[in-house]
Design an enzyme around this catalytic site. Sequence first.
Site, PDB file in Angstrom:
ATOM      1  CG  ASP A 195      43.694  31.588  25.711  1.00  0.00           C
ATOM      2  OD1 ASP A 195      43.788  30.356  25.516  1.00  0.00           O
ATOM      3  OD2 ASP A 195      44.022  32.131  26.775  1.00  0.00           O
ATOM      4  CG  ASP A 225      46.235  32.594  30.387  1.00  0.00           C
ATOM      5  OD1 ASP A 225      46.493  32.211  29.231  1.00  0.00           O
ATOM      6  OD2 ASP A 225      45.396  32.034  31.102  1.00  0.00           O
TER       7      ASP A 225
END
Length: 186
Positions: free
Chosen positions: A152, A136
């Site tokens: 995402d 991330d």
Amino acid sequence: EKSGENNTTQEDNTQSTAAVTEVEAVDTTNMFTDRDMEGTYSGALNIELSDSRPFIDGFMKFYHTRNTGGGWSILNGGGSERVILITVSLLAMAAVVYVLATNYHRHPLMNIALAMVLGGGVGNMIDRIRLEYVVDFLRTEFIEFPTFNIADCFITVGAVLLVVYILFYDAKVEKRILAEKQANEA
């Protein structure tokens, strides 16, 4: 004699091209093996783990983190939690593939929404299987929110589009399909 010179020049060009190709292959290999094979923006930007770099001042920054769990770090950990997360994700992706395969003719918005959810799921699954975590690297600055990645974003936008489809299009599409079916039976 000139034809001999041309042959030598062609041979030199072939050897030079082979040498350049070999160097390019080495450079490409180094690019993909560097940084734990992280093929995402955080790897490309050389952001160290837990380090950040400005992206859009006051809105978002690049922040490199590793998520061993799902969204909001649920099932965060390894071992059986990881197996459960991978299994549930694979089942969900299989369901999306089934719905796309059997209902692709319904409406383009549904197809786009499901394809985005599937693409995001596959992107995260690749990291989860290959690296044992998801990379991330996007963090909002204007609101406290978990760090996320492009996959995402695809999952979220796809889910929102799917809700829009269900709320505003599904009933109309269902009526159209029913009318077409009745017309074909007549």
